[in-house]
Design an enzyme around this catalytic site. Structure first.
Site, PDB file in Angstrom:
ATOM      1  N   ASN A  11       2.573  11.186   0.482  1.00 12.91           N
ATOM      2  CA  ASN A  11       2.144  10.044  -0.340  1.00 12.91           C
ATOM      3  C   ASN A  11       0.712  10.313  -0.788  1.00 12.91           C
ATOM      4  O   ASN A  11      -0.215  10.276   0.010  1.00 12.91           O
ATOM      5  CB  ASN A  11       2.222   8.772   0.527  1.00 12.91           C
ATOM      6  CG  ASN A  11       1.621   7.560  -0.163  1.00 12.91           C
ATOM      7  OD1 ASN A  11       1.389   7.570  -1.367  1.00 12.91           O
ATOM      8  ND2 ASN A  11       1.371   6.507   0.608  1.00 12.91           N
ATOM      9  N   HIS A  97       5.105   0.054   1.240  1.00  9.99           N
ATOM     10  CA  HIS A  97       4.009   0.661   2.004  1.00  9.99           C
ATOM     11  C   HIS A  97       3.042  -0.431   2.468  1.00  9.99           C
ATOM     12  O   HIS A  97       2.796  -1.400   1.738  1.00  9.99           O
ATOM     13  CB  HIS A  97       3.286   1.688   1.120  1.00  9.99           C
ATOM     14  CG  HIS A  97       2.348   2.557   1.902  1.00  9.99           C
ATOM     15  ND1 HIS A  97       1.096   2.126   2.262  1.00  9.99           N
ATOM     16  CD2 HIS A  97       2.505   3.800   2.415  1.00  9.99           C
ATOM     17  CE1 HIS A  97       0.508   3.087   2.962  1.00  9.99           C
ATOM     18  NE2 HIS A  97       1.344   4.112   3.071  1.00  9.99           N
ATOM     19  N   GLU A  99      -0.053  -0.602   2.541  1.00 16.71           N
ATOM     20  CA  GLU A  99      -1.186  -0.875   1.642  1.00 16.71           C
ATOM     21  C   GLU A  99      -0.764  -1.806   0.504  1.00 16.71           C
ATOM     22  O   GLU A  99      -1.554  -2.614   0.027  1.00 16.71           O
ATOM     23  CB  GLU A  99      -1.758   0.449   1.110  1.00 16.71           C
ATOM     24  CG  GLU A  99      -2.545   1.168   2.206  1.00 16.71           C
ATOM     25  CD  GLU A  99      -2.584   2.677   2.065  1.00 16.71           C
ATOM     26  OE1 GLU A  99      -2.238   3.205   1.006  1.00 16.71           O
ATOM     27  OE2 GLU A  99      -2.969   3.330   3.072  1.00 16.71           O
ATOM     28  N   GLU A 169       5.677   3.211  10.011  1.00 13.41           N
ATOM     29  CA  GLU A 169       4.261   3.515   9.874  1.00 13.41           C
ATOM     30  C   GLU A 169       3.435   2.417  10.537  1.00 13.41           C
ATOM     31  O   GLU A 169       3.155   1.379   9.911  1.00 13.41           O
ATOM     32  CB  GLU A 169       3.888   3.591   8.397  1.00 13.41           C
ATOM     33  CG  GLU A 169       4.655   4.644   7.645  1.00 13.41           C
ATOM     34  CD  GLU A 169       3.860   5.153   6.466  1.00 13.41           C
ATOM     35  OE1 GLU A 169       3.523   6.340   6.451  1.00 13.41           O
ATOM     36  OE2 GLU A 169       3.527   4.364   5.569  1.00 13.41           O
ATOM     37  N   GLY A 175      -4.286   6.424   8.145  1.00  8.25           N
ATOM     38  CA  GLY A 175      -5.611   6.797   7.648  1.00  8.25           C
ATOM     39  C   GLY A 175      -6.725   6.592   8.663  1.00  8.25           C
ATOM     40  O   GLY A 175      -7.903   6.626   8.307  1.00  8.25           O
ATOM     41  N   SER A 215      -1.391   9.270  10.224  1.00  5.82           N
ATOM     42  CA  SER A 215      -2.266  10.375  10.630  1.00  5.82           C
ATOM     43  C   SER A 215      -1.492  11.611  11.108  1.00  5.82           C
ATOM     44  O   SER A 215      -1.905  12.286  12.055  1.00  5.82           O
ATOM     45  CB  SER A 215      -3.261   9.905  11.690  1.00  5.82           C
ATOM     46  OG  SER A 215      -4.063   8.852  11.171  1.00  5.82           O
TER      47      SER A 215
END
Ligand code: PEP
Length: 255
Positions: A11, A97, A99, A169, A175, A215
């Site tokens: 991604n 996602h 985010e 996730e 991140g 990560s």
């Protein structure tokens, strides 16, 4: 041993201009052979999709987009339809996602609409779910995931499910450099597979691929992939570099 083919997806988020995206995709194609025992997908920003499609054509690298809008067409300024995504050469689509949920107000209900729209255009959804740090600390992980999966996949048939990939996730691992331990990932992946079995039956549960994201890097992928219910990874930061991403894809042979 299960028969699920490993799947590594990158991604690229809101990184890389068109020329940078084409350059990275070109490097990746050179680093990988034409066929692979791992399914490989990269998801550049919308603006670069068509050019990156040209760069990866004929290689083992497949193309995905990072989002879509569920309507066919219309006055929806700034949105992209499933048909447009297909026309840019995409096979896959990342949906839900964290985010997008966090910054753009996506809910389990809108995620469900997007998954259905994607499927009706033969796009393969990579459906993202995951708990926040607060939810994990409150022992709410399984409740949160249960709800995300049940609402996100509501109304889908067994046939539809053949094209869906799940991506677990944990939000606290995206991140941040904090990876879930392989045991933590396995525990959740097994929970998800059992949930899919309850909802869609044994065959779908056995065949659906469940990716881990958070990560992932060349140094931790091999360990994660030893887990029986981890079928691959959705990679953010480390997918931006062709060499690092290639080392993740070749987790069996490269350290
Ligand atoms: C992601 O964006 O889906 C992700 C997992 O990011 P990162 O690998 O950078 O944690």
């Amino acid at each position: 041993m299960n028969s699920r083919k490993p799947f590594i997806a990158g991604n690229w988020k809101m990184y890389k201009t068109c020329s940078e995206a084409v350059e990275t995709a070109g490097k990746l194609v050179k680093l990988l052979s034409q066929t692979s025992d791992v399914d490989i997908m990269i998801a550049p920003a919308y603006i670069a999709l068509a050019q990156v499609h040209e760069a990866v054509k004929g290689s083992c690298v497949m193309l995905g987009a990072q989002n879509l809008f569920w309507e066919k067409k219309g006055a929806y300024t700034g949105e992209i339809s499933p048909e447009m995504i297909v026309s840019a050469g995409c096979t896959y689509i990342i949906i839900g996602h964290s985010e997008r949920r966090q910054y753009f107000g996506e809910t389990n209900e809108t995620v469900n609409k997007k998954i259905k729209a994607a499927i009706s255009y033969n796009l393969k959804p990579v459906f993202c779910i995951g708990e926040s740090e607060k939810e994990r600390e409150a022992n709410d992980t399984f409740n949160v995931l249960d709800k995300q999966v049940k609402i996100g996949l509501e109304g889908l048939s067994q046939d539809n499910m053949q094209n869906v990939t799940l991506a677990y996730e944990p939000v606290w691992a995206i991140g941040t450099g904090k990876t879930a331990s392989s045991e933590q990932a396995q525990e959740v992946h097994l929970f998800l597979r059992n949930l899919i079995e309850k909802l869609f039956g044994e065959n779908i549960a056995e065949s659906i691929r469940i990716l881990y994201g958070g990560s992932v890097k060349p140094e931790n992928i091999a360990e994660l992939m030893t887990m029986p219910d981890v079928d691959g990874a959705l990679v953010g930061g480390a997918s931006l570099d062709a060499d690092k991403f290639m080392r993740i894809v070749k987790f069996k042979t490269v350290g």
